[in-house]
Scaffold this motif. Structure first.
Motif, PDB file in Angstrom:
ATOM      1  N   SER A   1       5.449   1.725   0.967  1.00  0.00           N
ATOM      2  CA  SER A   1       5.498   2.946   1.769  1.00  0.00           C
ATOM      3  C   SER A   1       4.905   4.116   1.007  1.00  0.00           C
ATOM      4  O   SER A   1       4.869   4.135  -0.227  1.00  0.00           O
ATOM      5  CB  SER A   1       6.935   3.271   2.167  1.00  0.00           C
ATOM      6  OG  SER A   1       7.672   3.646   1.020  1.00  0.00           O
TER       7      SER A   1
ATOM      8  N   CYS B   1       8.765   7.364   4.638  1.00  0.00           N
ATOM      9  CA  CYS B   1       9.466   6.105   4.331  1.00  0.00           C
ATOM     10  C   CYS B   1       8.993   4.964   5.215  1.00  0.00           C
ATOM     11  O   CYS B   1       9.139   3.800   4.854  1.00  0.00           O
ATOM     12  CB  CYS B   1      10.981   6.280   4.441  1.00  0.00           C
ATOM     13  SG  CYS B   1      11.608   6.380   6.128  1.00  0.00           S
ATOM     14  N   ILE B   2       8.479   5.279   6.406  1.00  0.00           N
ATOM     15  CA  ILE B   2       8.001   4.206   7.287  1.00  0.00           C
ATOM     16  C   ILE B   2       6.493   4.320   7.520  1.00  0.00           C
ATOM     17  O   ILE B   2       5.952   3.734   8.463  1.00  0.00           O
ATOM     18  CB  ILE B   2       8.773   4.124   8.627  1.00  0.00           C
ATOM     19  CG1 ILE B   2       8.752   5.481   9.356  1.00  0.00           C
ATOM     20  CG2 ILE B   2      10.204   3.668   8.403  1.00  0.00           C
ATOM     21  CD1 ILE B   2       9.301   5.384  10.785  1.00  0.00           C
ATOM     22  N   THR B   3       5.809   5.085   6.660  1.00  0.00           N
ATOM     23  CA  THR B   3       4.349   5.135   6.708  1.00  0.00           C
ATOM     24  C   THR B   3       3.830   4.221   5.607  1.00  0.00           C
ATOM     25  O   THR B   3       4.161   4.422   4.435  1.00  0.00           O
ATOM     26  CB  THR B   3       3.842   6.574   6.467  1.00  0.00           C
ATOM     27  OG1 THR B   3       4.339   7.410   7.509  1.00  0.00           O
ATOM     28  CG2 THR B   3       2.327   6.633   6.447  1.00  0.00           C
ATOM     29  N   LEU B   4       3.060   3.231   5.963  1.00  0.00           N
ATOM     30  CA  LEU B   4       2.478   2.358   4.940  1.00  0.00           C
ATOM     31  C   LEU B   4       1.401   3.150   4.214  1.00  0.00           C
ATOM     32  O   LEU B   4       0.559   3.792   4.854  1.00  0.00           O
ATOM     33  CB  LEU B   4       1.886   1.095   5.572  1.00  0.00           C
ATOM     34  CG  LEU B   4       2.891   0.199   6.303  1.00  0.00           C
ATOM     35  CD1 LEU B   4       2.191  -1.055   6.828  1.00  0.00           C
ATOM     36  CD2 LEU B   4       4.068  -0.165   5.407  1.00  0.00           C
TER      37      LEU B   4
END
Ligand code: FAD
Ligand code: SF4
Ligand code: FES
Ligand code: FES
Lengths: 150, 304
Positions: A23, A61-64
């Motif tokens: 992340s 946190c949920i962005t690659l």
């Protein structure tokens, strides 16, 4: 699988290698040492990890990290001089402070788009930043004070 | 994990055929990969492949306006139909004045600002249930097991229609709005009414959609109604899933009503009194009363 990438954070370019699936929040904190960005829920519910991608609030946190592409990242470290920082202190807009970086990042985007937001507009724009200490009233007051003062 | 870089729809679908998972905004995919319900060796980013934005604002020929019959149809002006790319974010739809009110409101009331800027319409329509037994990977009936744990356990947020097997409640606000609006979906291989994207899970096939594993949502055609509205009951004022969401759209004399948070799939309500046929669980009977009130208010809001 390790894949190299380039990331622009607060105006600085970084070249790094990261495993696919990592992340943005982990890269910011653990690889670049920018620990102002917090990880709390780690699944998109709380907003503690909010950063700007080309000026738009996003959940790191949920962005690659490999999906950031050419978008510029702004973290709380890039907002040191923002009037919101003083306003949060002045209005006592925090207790533990864990949510504060995310709150300020979201609020900075709101004020950039809408320099004099109404209370309703503040409520709508800040809905994705939870505060477990319940400092909401003072957070709103801090944002309103900067909004009103410009 | 490997990240593929498809440039065309054909390359993307070929990768999906090989078992890769499509990644749009990632707000569903990333947490599900991390927590276990979803497994993937390869991800197929859809940005740049699936259309994004609202365009092709065009008029439908009157012959296609099947919902209008009789004299009204003969005199009605052609209704504009908006084409919305499946890659459009909820944040983009929330502020677009040309989007019918029901869809705009459903997007505005969905999730949080950050999630709406990241999340796409296509991903929203395909989001999985929020049932905690499913999210915690408990091996419940929907996951191939033999029991629905929610039925005897916690189910206050669950369904009151279509809950014979799985009692989960579909969480999408935009899906309810689009069902009420009578939207049509275009995939890489077919066009279908949005209602046909969804199906109740059965013992022999527990999927809640009719989408093939390698099929991509590309675009929605959204008719413009005379009036539409979306109302959402939540546990708190903002940033919560719908306990019940009610969309209503009126085109000429016909009103269509659809519900979120009501059944394992977005639920079209044949008529307001169809709520009498609800099949609530002990913990969801309150939802039927909430739905009644919201349906009344929605009908009032779209009345001529
Ligand atoms: C904390 C939280 C609160 C939320 N609250 C709400 C709410 O109140 N109301 C609401 O409606 N939603 C809510 N959501 C859901 C949110 O809106 C969706 O997660 C988001 O819209 C999904 O879009 P995405 O682009 O991120 O999808 P992704 O996570 O990228 O994908 C979701 C699924 O769709 C598939 N997919 C995506 N695009 C396509 C395509 N074009 N063709 C084929 N398959 C595709 C993916 O493979 C995956 O299975 C919430 C989500 C979170 C995390
Ligand atoms: S409601 Fe559906 S998803 Fe939840 S436990 Fe029952 S079968 Fe599983
Ligand atoms: S840590 Fe990212 S949303 Fe909570
Ligand atoms: S100040 Fe403690 S979480 Fe907000």
């Amino acid at each position: 699988m390790l894949e190299s990438l380039e990331l622009t954070v607060n105006g600085d370019r970084h070249a790094l290698d990261a495993p696919v699936g990592r992340s943005l929040a982990e890269v910011l904190r653990d690889d670049l040492g920018l620990t102002g960005t917090k990880i709390a829920c780690y699944e998109g519910h709380c907003g503690a990890c909010t950063v700007l991608l080309d000026g738009v609030p996003a959940l790191s946190c949920i962005t690659l990290v490999h999906a950031v592409g050419g978008r510029g990242v702004t973290t709380i470290e890039g907002l040191r001089e923002h009037p919101l920082v003083d306003a949060f202190v002045r209005e006592d807009a925090l207790q533990c402070g864990f949510c504060t970086p995310g709150q300020i990042v979201s609020a900075s985007a709101l004020l950039a788009a809408n320099p004099r937001p109404t209370r309703e507009e503040i409520g709508h724009a800040m809905a994705g930043n939870l505060c477990r200490c319940g400092a909401y009233r003072n957070i709103e007051a801090a944002i309103a004070s900067v909004g009103g003062g410009r | 994990m490997e990240l593929l870089r498809p440039r065309t729809i054909a390359e993307a679908t070929a990768a999906l055929r090989d078992g890769a998972v499509a990644l749009a905004g990632g707000t569903e995919v990333v947490p599900l990969l991390r927590d276990g319900p979803l497994l993937a060796a390869r991800l197929v980013p859809l940005a740049g492949v699936v259309p994004r934005g609202v365009d092709g604002r065009r008029a439908t020929p009157e012959a296609e306006q099947s919902h209008e019959v009789g004299a009204a149809a003969a005199t009605a002006a052609p209704r504009p139909v908006l084409r919305v790319g499946a890659g459009t974010t909820l944040a983009e739809l929330e502020v677009d004045p040309e989007i019918p009110a029901a869809l705009r409101e459903a997007c505005r009331l969905a999730a949080s600002p950050q999630l709406r800027s990241m999340g796409t319409l296509g991903g929203n329509l395909l989001q999985a249930t929020r049932c905690w037994y499913w999210r915690l990977h408990s091996g419940c009936w929907l996951q191939g097991g033999d029991r629905c744990h929610a039925r005897e356990g916690e189910h206050r947020e669950h369904a009151f229609f279509g809950n014979g097997r799985c009692a989960s409640a579909h969480p999408s606000d935009p899906a309810a709005a689009l069902l009420a609006l009578g939207a049509t979906l275009r995939t890489d291989r077919r066009e279908l009414p949005l209602s046909e994207l969804y199906r109740l899970p059965r013992d022999d096939d527990r999927s809640t959609t009719t989408l093939a594993a390698d099929e991509l949502l590309l675009e929605l055609e959204v008719p413009s109604p005379d009036a539409s509205v979306y109302l959402k009951a939540m546990d708190r004022k903002r940033f919560a899933f719908a306990l019940v969401g009610v969309a209503a759209a009126r085109s000429g004399g016909e009103v269509r009503i659809a519900l979120a948070g009501a059944a394992p799939i977005p639920w079209l309500l044949a008529a307001p009194d169809a709520l009498d046929e609800a099949t609530p669980l002990p913990g969801t009977s309150y939802k039927v009363e909430v739905a009644r009130t919201l349906v009344d208010r929605a009908l009032e809001a779209v009345a001529p």
